[in-house]
Design an enzyme around this catalytic site. Structure first.
Site, mmCIF file in Angstrom:
data_model
loop_
_atom_site.group_PDB
_atom_site.id
_atom_site.type_symbol
_atom_site.label_atom_id
_atom_site.label_comp_id
_atom_site.label_asym_id
_atom_site.label_seq_id
_atom_site.Cartn_x
_atom_site.Cartn_y
_atom_site.Cartn_z
ATOM 1 C CE LYS A 49 -3.736 -2.462 2.334
ATOM 2 N NZ LYS A 49 -4.369 -2.796 3.613
ATOM 3 C CD GLN A 93 -3.101 -4.348 6.768
ATOM 4 O OE1 GLN A 93 -3.045 -3.390 6.010
ATOM 5 N NE2 GLN A 93 -3.808 -5.433 6.477
ATOM 6 C CG ASP A 116 -9.349 0.058 5.703
ATOM 7 O OD1 ASP A 116 -9.254 -0.311 4.519
ATOM 8 O OD2 ASP A 116 -8.646 -0.383 6.621
#
Ligand code: NDP
Length: 290
Positions: A49, A93, A116
């Site tokens: 990412k 994460q 997200d």
């Protein structure tokens, strides 16, 4: 049979984002990654990412926290990023250590920076079809693959295998919403579903997100169906140096000859997830600078 090339579609999106970021008149977006612990898969996902962000011109910051961190300490780090006006997107994460409440952690992120799409407010906006919210990256990537492959969803029967918060449920909402892609008739299946194969055989579009290698066999698929395989499963493979390889939830070799469209694993949905994260970060930047 058309194998949907997720790598190519993601690359096109990333190229478009790079051009757009390059032309921004008011600086460039910043995304902050928070990784807790040293899980090898998490390290590799965050690295990917970060690399993609930098290739686009999005500034990426990484905070690595010890596995032993308390929930309060983690929340304090998130709060620092929430208050920092230079940060547009925050990504924590997953998976998080067991002693940390994941839902509470995702809800700690400022919803305007929730790239997200896991915050309760953004899930609510998805339910209400409010486009100002952020959609979770994997389901957003599924929709983009369907759109760019010109798979008709209107009036079609979409069967979603899996009802998780991050894939199955948002994918269901996106397929049922009014719009294109959307306007589908959706059936959601899970571990308590009975006569699963009878249902999957009715699918014009089958979205498989259960996390079980080769679960979907050719007997479960209607000829001419389109299949989006979200699963990422590692299975033993003596022919590989690592001794393993990645496969999806669908028995690709047996099922693909029957299909109109199918995504491979790897190289299908996976790359789209990262591309959608970048798209969300640019969206957050624009909303904060408008
Ligand atoms: P979860 O484990 O959170 O959810 C799995 C879902 O599948 C659950 O709803 C579960 O039902 C259902 N399920 C499990 N076994 C069966 C069965 N035998 N029959 C019917 N339904 C079943 O998984 P995720 O949604 O997080 O992920 C699914 C897969 O997608 C995984 O392989 C994951 O690695 C992959 N993934 C890929 C991403 C990408 O970028 N390509 C991103 C995110 C995930 P129940 O609710 O009843 O337990």
């Amino acid at each position: 049979m058309n194998i949907i090339d997720g790598n190519k579609i993601a690359k096109d999106i990333i190229e478009d984002l790079k051009n757009e970021v390059g032309q921004l008149p008011n600086g460039r977006p910043t995304v902050a990654f928070i990784r807790v612990g040293e899980d090898p898969a998490s390290i590799s996902y965050v690295r990917k990412k970060q690399k993609t962000a930098e290739a686009i011109g999005i500034h990426a910051e990484l905070t690595v926290l010890p596995e032993s961190i308390s929930q309060e300490e983690l929340f304090a780090v998130i709060e620092t990023y929430n208050k920092n006006d230079a940060v547009n997107g925050i990504l924590i994460q997953a998976p998080l250590p067991k002693h940390i409440d994941e839902t509470a952690t995702f809800n700690q992120v400022d919803p305007r920076k929730d790239v997200d799409g896991f915050h309760t407010l953004n899930i609510g906006k998805l339910c209400q079809e409010d486009a100002s919210g952020f959609v979770a990256c994997t389901p957003a990537g599924i929709v983009e693959l369907i759109k760019r492959s010109q798979i008709e969803t209107e009036g079609k029967h979409v069967v979603v295998l899996g009802r998780s918060q991050i894939v199955g449920k948002p994918a269901t909402l996106l397929m049922v919403r009014k719009g294109t892609p959307g306007n589908a008739t959706v059936t959601v299946c899970h571990s308590r579903t009975q006569n699963l194969a009878d249902i999957t055989r009715q699918a014009d579009i089958l979205i498989a997100a259960i996390g079980k290698a080769h679960f979907v066999t050719k007997e479960m698929v209607k000829p001419g169906a389109s299949i989006i395989d979200v699963g990422i499963n590692r299975i033993p493979d003596a022919t590989k140096k690592s001794g393993t390889r990645l496969v999806g939830d669908v028995d690709f070799d047996a099922v693909s000859p029957l299909c109109e469209h199918i995504t491979p694993v790897p190289g299908g949905v996976g790359p789209m997830t990262v591309a959608m994260l970048m798209q969300n970060t640019l969206k957050a930047f624009k909303a904060m600078n408008s």
